[in-house]
Write an enzyme that holds these catalytic residues in place. Structure first.
Site, PDB file in Angstrom:
ATOM      1  N   TYR A  40      -3.566  -4.695  15.351  1.00 11.20           N
ATOM      2  CA  TYR A  40      -3.450  -4.006  14.069  1.00 11.20           C
ATOM      3  C   TYR A  40      -2.866  -2.620  14.328  1.00 11.20           C
ATOM      4  O   TYR A  40      -3.548  -1.718  14.828  1.00 11.20           O
ATOM      5  CB  TYR A  40      -4.816  -3.941  13.374  1.00 11.20           C
ATOM      6  CG  TYR A  40      -5.020  -5.116  12.438  1.00 11.20           C
ATOM      7  CD1 TYR A  40      -4.668  -6.410  12.824  1.00 11.20           C
ATOM      8  CD2 TYR A  40      -5.534  -4.939  11.156  1.00 11.20           C
ATOM      9  CE1 TYR A  40      -4.833  -7.484  11.957  1.00 11.20           C
ATOM     10  CE2 TYR A  40      -5.693  -6.004  10.282  1.00 11.20           C
ATOM     11  CZ  TYR A  40      -5.338  -7.273  10.689  1.00 11.20           C
ATOM     12  OH  TYR A  40      -5.492  -8.330   9.827  1.00 11.20           O
ATOM     13  N   PHE A  41      -1.592  -2.486  13.982  1.00 12.28           N
ATOM     14  CA  PHE A  41      -0.902  -1.235  14.280  1.00 12.28           C
ATOM     15  C   PHE A  41      -1.303  -0.112  13.322  1.00 12.28           C
ATOM     16  O   PHE A  41      -0.788   0.991  13.429  1.00 12.28           O
ATOM     17  CB  PHE A  41       0.614  -1.450  14.260  1.00 12.28           C
ATOM     18  CG  PHE A  41       1.180  -2.078  15.517  1.00 12.28           C
ATOM     19  CD1 PHE A  41       0.367  -2.464  16.573  1.00 12.28           C
ATOM     20  CD2 PHE A  41       2.547  -2.278  15.651  1.00 12.28           C
ATOM     21  CE1 PHE A  41       0.894  -3.030  17.733  1.00 12.28           C
ATOM     22  CE2 PHE A  41       3.086  -2.836  16.803  1.00 12.28           C
ATOM     23  CZ  PHE A  41       2.263  -3.215  17.840  1.00 12.28           C
ATOM     24  N   ASP A  42      -2.207  -0.401  12.384  1.00  9.55           N
ATOM     25  CA  ASP A  42      -2.743   0.718  11.592  1.00  9.55           C
ATOM     26  C   ASP A  42      -3.835   1.441  12.380  1.00  9.55           C
ATOM     27  O   ASP A  42      -4.292   2.510  11.954  1.00  9.55           O
ATOM     28  CB  ASP A  42      -3.255   0.264  10.222  1.00  9.55           C
ATOM     29  CG  ASP A  42      -4.261  -0.867  10.297  1.00  9.55           C
ATOM     30  OD1 ASP A  42      -4.262  -1.620  11.307  1.00  9.55           O
ATOM     31  OD2 ASP A  42      -5.046  -1.018   9.354  1.00  9.55           O
ATOM     32  N   ASP A  47      -6.880 -14.155   2.302  1.00  7.93           N
ATOM     33  CA  ASP A  47      -7.896 -13.320   2.938  1.00  7.93           C
ATOM     34  C   ASP A  47      -8.766 -12.585   1.915  1.00  7.93           C
ATOM     35  O   ASP A  47      -8.326 -12.314   0.801  1.00  7.93           O
ATOM     36  CB  ASP A  47      -7.226 -12.285   3.852  1.00  7.93           C
ATOM     37  CG  ASP A  47      -6.228 -11.421   3.098  1.00  7.93           C
ATOM     38  OD1 ASP A  47      -5.507 -11.966   2.227  1.00  7.93           O
ATOM     39  OD2 ASP A  47      -6.170 -10.209   3.356  1.00  7.93           O
ATOM     40  N   GLU A  48      -9.968 -12.281   2.352  1.00 13.60           N
ATOM     41  CA  GLU A  48     -10.850 -11.316   1.680  1.00 13.60           C
ATOM     42  C   GLU A  48     -10.999 -11.565   0.181  1.00 13.60           C
ATOM     43  O   GLU A  48     -11.104 -10.622  -0.596  1.00 13.60           O
ATOM     44  CB  GLU A  48     -10.319  -9.885   1.906  1.00 13.60           C
ATOM     45  CG  GLU A  48     -10.320  -9.491   3.362  1.00 13.60           C
ATOM     46  CD  GLU A  48      -9.822  -8.072   3.598  1.00 13.60           C
ATOM     47  OE1 GLU A  48     -10.401  -7.394   4.452  1.00 13.60           O
ATOM     48  OE2 GLU A  48      -8.855  -7.637   2.931  1.00 13.60           O
ATOM     49  N   TRP A 104      -0.330  -2.503   8.490  1.00  9.17           N
ATOM     50  CA  TRP A 104      -0.925  -2.214   7.169  1.00  9.17           C
ATOM     51  C   TRP A 104      -0.681  -0.744   6.875  1.00  9.17           C
ATOM     52  O   TRP A 104      -0.875   0.109   7.747  1.00  9.17           O
ATOM     53  CB  TRP A 104      -2.426  -2.527   7.177  1.00  9.17           C
ATOM     54  CG  TRP A 104      -2.735  -3.961   7.444  1.00  9.17           C
ATOM     55  CD1 TRP A 104      -3.303  -4.488   8.565  1.00  9.17           C
ATOM     56  CD2 TRP A 104      -2.490  -5.074   6.571  1.00  9.17           C
ATOM     57  NE1 TRP A 104      -3.428  -5.845   8.440  1.00  9.17           N
ATOM     58  CE2 TRP A 104      -2.942  -6.234   7.233  1.00  9.17           C
ATOM     59  CE3 TRP A 104      -1.939  -5.196   5.295  1.00  9.17           C
ATOM     60  CZ2 TRP A 104      -2.853  -7.504   6.658  1.00  9.17           C
ATOM     61  CZ3 TRP A 104      -1.851  -6.462   4.725  1.00  9.17           C
ATOM     62  CH2 TRP A 104      -2.302  -7.589   5.396  1.00  9.17           C
ATOM     63  N   ARG A 148       0.859  -1.195   0.000  1.00 11.83           N
ATOM     64  CA  ARG A 148       0.000   0.000   0.000  1.00 11.83           C
ATOM     65  C   ARG A 148       0.885   1.230   0.000  1.00 11.83           C
ATOM     66  O   ARG A 148       0.634   2.198  -0.699  1.00 11.83           O
ATOM     67  CB  ARG A 148      -0.948  -0.027   1.186  1.00 11.83           C
ATOM     68  CG  ARG A 148      -2.197  -0.859   0.966  1.00 11.83           C
ATOM     69  CD  ARG A 148      -1.923  -2.240   0.372  1.00 11.83           C
ATOM     70  NE  ARG A 148      -3.109  -3.041   0.259  1.00 11.83           N
ATOM     71  CZ  ARG A 148      -3.587  -3.809   1.234  1.00 11.83           C
ATOM     72  NH1 ARG A 148      -2.969  -3.891   2.404  1.00 11.83           N
ATOM     73  NH2 ARG A 148      -4.685  -4.521   1.042  1.00 11.83           N
ATOM     74  N   GLU A 164      -1.903   1.462   4.349  1.00 12.66           N
ATOM     75  CA  GLU A 164      -2.744   2.358   3.547  1.00 12.66           C
ATOM     76  C   GLU A 164      -2.572   3.815   3.985  1.00 12.66           C
ATOM     77  O   GLU A 164      -2.527   4.720   3.156  1.00 12.66           O
ATOM     78  CB  GLU A 164      -4.233   1.993   3.719  1.00 12.66           C
ATOM     79  CG  GLU A 164      -4.661   0.722   3.027  1.00 12.66           C
ATOM     80  CD  GLU A 164      -4.534  -0.500   3.921  1.00 12.66           C
ATOM     81  OE1 GLU A 164      -3.743  -0.457   4.885  1.00 12.66           O
ATOM     82  OE2 GLU A 164      -5.220  -1.500   3.641  1.00 12.66           O
ATOM     83  N   TRP A 180      -6.756 -13.401  12.060  1.00 12.60           N
ATOM     84  CA  TRP A 180      -6.847 -11.934  12.029  1.00 12.60           C
ATOM     85  C   TRP A 180      -8.256 -11.431  12.285  1.00 12.60           C
ATOM     86  O   TRP A 180      -8.445 -10.333  12.782  1.00 12.60           O
ATOM     87  CB  TRP A 180      -6.316 -11.393  10.693  1.00 12.60           C
ATOM     88  CG  TRP A 180      -7.211 -11.588   9.503  1.00 12.60           C
ATOM     89  CD1 TRP A 180      -7.320 -12.700   8.738  1.00 12.60           C
ATOM     90  CD2 TRP A 180      -8.116 -10.625   8.945  1.00 12.60           C
ATOM     91  NE1 TRP A 180      -8.228 -12.506   7.735  1.00 12.60           N
ATOM     92  CE2 TRP A 180      -8.729 -11.234   7.832  1.00 12.60           C
ATOM     93  CE3 TRP A 180      -8.458  -9.308   9.270  1.00 12.60           C
ATOM     94  CZ2 TRP A 180      -9.679 -10.576   7.046  1.00 12.60           C
ATOM     95  CZ3 TRP A 180      -9.401  -8.654   8.483  1.00 12.60           C
ATOM     96  CH2 TRP A 180      -9.997  -9.287   7.386  1.00 12.60           C
TER      97      TRP A 180
HETATM   98  C1  ACM Z   1      -6.298  -8.763   6.585  1.00 17.85           C
HETATM   99  O1  ACM Z   1      -6.269  -7.779   7.338  1.00 17.85           O
HETATM  100  N1  ACM Z   1      -7.046  -8.748   5.500  1.00 17.85           N
HETATM  101  C2  ACM Z   1      -5.528  -9.964   6.849  1.00 17.85           C
END
Ligand code: ACM
Length: 772
Positions: A428-430, A335-336, A478, A177, A480, A403
């Site tokens: 989640y460090f974001d 994932d996703e 993450w 990202r 972004e 997760w």
């Molecule tokens: C994730 O946050 N989609 C693993």
């Protein structure tokens, strides 16, 4: 938005409350805190002391390469952070030396464990493996940097016996990202090493970019590594955004990590998060079309197809990946992967019929199993996000990274799979670490230093045999909303300290006040290495009753920080607080106008957080930042974003709710206030919402581009003002809206709603000011 769909949001679990072990007496030498993070398994302070100075050599007492590397690392680190040059030598140890020795008879037998003895005669670190010796050296470095001083250090004699609680102590870095340079990744690796973390999970492919050179498929990086930002070439956005690591660079980083006893686990995400790959080679995709490399965060629909040729491609890519990364584990994402494209594809459906597979989830299971077999054939192990469980046909030796909360881990461990705990939102460090107005972009709610520290790795529901499947714990970075490495560092430090203790130290030694007492020394180590850590856990929040202040012109000021740690000093004359400024002990009264500034300090006088200030006058109190305005009822999704997706600044940031552009201005005595001014920002709506798109609230508008409508009291209350938005194609991204307000009496809240079309830009509030 991070990759998760907002519906997966979990409330922050304040698990730390359950963890209140007794402070081990051995963390204290006399009255002095032994400033180690993570806390070792055993520390026993004994009689006497030993001083390390320039005449204390580091002696390599065996002929292993690892020992020599550790000696050099220790010497260099002590020199850089303590200004103390310790020469490294080989051979028989003289008296009064620091001896490093790999020793098959070392008293600590567990992998990565070590023994460290400080006596009046010298220091000895011994371990059965190179990693253990290295961890012991890091412990010694921390003992040698108890404060910001330079020069010799006198240590209390002590005996340390230490070993990790978990084998997997991970940090995931998303280099897709936003991209980090090799030097930046190496900085992160050094900090991981200094925290006894041993696994860097490197997220290298996704919808928004393909970041690893694959020689057989050059289009992956020629096309797939680059995206065209929404404002390409304008407003500070680059013409194209991206980058990739050459194979030489990857080898360099892998070797750099290995020298610090860190394994890099690469992630190639599949079958979803494949848009950049499909942009490079459309034949890998389902539709035959070539998408752009995505600029949208969230869940994009592009999947790999399931043709044999595509598996040949993936196998060929894996051949190059396996040659670069010696790690046992290879992460395949999983994932996703929303299955819309597979559902709509006659070819995929035909393949499912041919295989006798009746659901797309099971088809994903088949896909992942096929990759797992390939890895198995090459002596590697597959790990994936917890969706890999959904097909109900996961091979028994696959490892699951949980997760979506911890349910995936619980289910997987009960089925006999190994698991790594990396749950959203806890790790989640974001997510931001404070709600301070100056915190950087990121997801809300807050995942604070304390909540990380309180994370319970092994779910209580697992029995002893199942708990053995928990390999360890990982936080995910993450990116972004982390366009620069400064953002990454802000997100990671000091939360990495809390994580390292969760990952390494015995659960019984987990003790929040003791951890805080050991942290100021670590903050000084960050400063010495120019690591810009976040100080939000200690920054002073300056609170008053706003209505009372507006009505009476006086206020009672309350000062506090998130951790309730350290001493707060403040000024009321606009000057920067020092240790000589008044110390805050209780709320105090002021008369407006006045400026309150406050900073927090550790007991040794070092600054824990830079000063924050609040101007208390009528105009300031009537001006409310968008970042501190709550959402309207009904949707709790909150995200602090940059002005543009790749903006390299840390401020300003704007708080948005991608589901509903509706914000609340706090209850305010409106008497005499006859106009409203709203500093507005037009943002890019670059969010791939997938099946959650239907949850986005659309509102009727009266003018072509919508308006900002101000309601009194509630969002259905009377309309006090309606301010048309300018034509987005012919106006700057930042502009001011003004309107007159009809005369009001008494205290009222305001609800501010943007009615702009939801297919277009997102609008955010910089600040709202009410004026006479
Ligand atoms: C994730 O946050 N989609 C693993």
């Amino acid at each position: 938005m991070t990759r998760r769909l907002p519906t997966f949001l979990h409330a922050c679990a304040w698990l730390f409350a359950a963890v209140m072990a007794v402070l081990p007496a051995a963390t204290r030498a006399g009255d002095a805190v032994v400033p180690l993070i993570p806390q070792p398994a055993q520390v026993t302070v004994t009689e006497g002391r030993f001083t390390v100075g320039v005449d204390t050599p580091i002696v390599i007492a065996d002929d292993g390469k690892g020992t020599a590397g550790t000696a050099a690392y220790l010497s260099d680190l002590v020199e850089r952070t303590r200004g103390l040059h310790l020469r490294v030598q080989r051979g028989p140890a003289p008296a009064h030396a620091i001896v490093l020795q790999r020793d098959p008879q070392a008293v600590v037998t567990q992998a990565e464990g070590y023994a460290l003895d400080v006596t009046p005669a010298g220091i000895r670190i011994s371990a059965r493996d190179d990693a253990g010796l290295f961890h012991g050296a890091i412990t010694l470095w921390q003992l040698l940097t108890p404060d910001a001083q330079h020069g010799p250090v006198t240590l209390a004699a002590m005996r340390i016996r230490d070993q990790p609680r978990f084998a997997w102590r991970g940090l995931m870095l998303d280099s897709v990202r936003h991209f980090q340079s090799v030097a930046e990744v190496e900085t992160l690796i050094d900090q991981m090493a200094q925290h006894k973390m041993n696994t860097l999970h490197w997220h290298l492919t996704d919808d928004q970019g393909w970041r690893i050179q694959i020689k057989r498929y050059p289009e992956l990086t020629r096309i797939g590594a680059w995206r065209t930002p929404p404002d390409a070439g304008k407003n500070g956005e680059p013409k194209r955004y991206g980058g990739f690591y050459t194979q030489d660079q990857i080898r360099q980083v892998v070797a750099y990590a290995a020298a610090r006893h860190i394994t890099i686990v690469p992630e190639l995400d599949m079958p979803g998060h494949a848009q950049a790959a499909v942009a490079a080679y459309p034949q890998l995709g389902v539709t035959g079309q070539r998408p752009q490399v995505s600029i949208d965060w969230g869940v994009n629909p592009w999947l790999y197809n399931v043709d044999d040729d595509t598996f040949t491609f993936i196998d060929n890519v894996l051949d190059e990946v396996l040659a670069l990364f010696p790690s046992t584990y290879i992460h395949v994402g999983g994932d996703e992967a929303i299955k819309d494209q597979w559902q709509a594809s006659p070819a995929v459906q035909a393949k499912m019929r041919e295989l006798g597979i009746t659901s797309e989830n099971a088809m994903q299971g088949w896909f992942i199993d096929r990759i797992g077999q390939y890895l198995d054939k090459h002596g590697r192990k597959l790990i994936g996000w917890d969706e890999i469980l959904e097909g109900d046909n996961l091979p028994a030796d696959a490892t699951v990274m949980s997760w979506r909360g911890t349910d995936g881990a619980i289910k997987a461990a009960m089925l006999g799979h190994d698991v790594v705990m990396a749950p959203a939102p806890n790790l989640y460090f974001d997510h931001v670490q404070s709600e301070l107005e100056d915190d950087y972009a990121g997801r809300l709610g807050v995942e604070s230093l304390r909540s990380i520290y309180g994370f319970q790795v092994v779910p209580a529901i697992l029995g002893a045999a199942q708990a053995k499947h928990v390999l360890g714990v990982q936080a995910n970075v993450w990116t972004e909303h982390m366009p620069t490495f400064a953002h990454v560092e802000h997100a990671v430090f000091p939360r990495l300290d809390a994580l390292s203790e969760v990952a390494w130290s015995p659960a019984a030694s987990n003790h929040w006040p003791a951890f805080l007492a050991r942290l100021p020394a670590q903050l000084e180590r960050y400063k010495a290495q120019r690591i810009p850590y976040a100080d939000g856990a200690f920054a002073v929040d300056i609170a008053i009753d706003r209505t009372v202040a507006l009505v009476t012109g006086r206020a009672t000021v309350t000062l506090a920080n998130q951790t309730d740690f350290g001493n707060i000093h403040y000024t009321t004359d606009g000057s920067t607080p020092t240790l000589d400024s008044p110390r805050y002990d209780a709320p105090f009264n002021v008369t407006l106008p006045i400026t309150v500034r406050a900073a927090s300090f550790a007991t040794d006088g070092s600054e824990l957080a830079a000063a924050r200030q609040r101007v208390l006058d009528r105009a300031s109190l009537l001006t409310v930042a968008g970042n501190s305005m709550p959402n309207c009822p009904g949707s709790d999704f909150r995200l602090r974003v940059q002005p543009l997706p790749d903006a390299a600044s840390t401020a300003p940031v704007y708080t948005i709710n991608v589901f509903d552009s509706c914000h609340l201005y706090p209850a305010t005595p409106l008497d005499g206030l006859r106009s409203i001014r709203v500093d507005t920002a037009r943002l890019v709506r670059n969010f791939a919402m997938a099946h959650d798109q239907k949850l986005v609230v659309s509102r009727p508008r009266r003018t072509p581009f919508g308006e900002l409508v101000v309601h009194r009291d509630t969002c259905n209350g009377p309309v006090l003002a309606s301010m048309p938005l300018p034509d987005p194609t012919h106006s700057a991204r930042n502009f001011t809206l003004n309107a007159a307000l009809p005369a009001q009496q008494g205290e009222h809240a305001l609800c501010l709603i943007y009615t702009a079309p939801i297919e277009g830009a997102l609008y955010a509030i910089g600040q709202v000011s009410l004026t006479p």
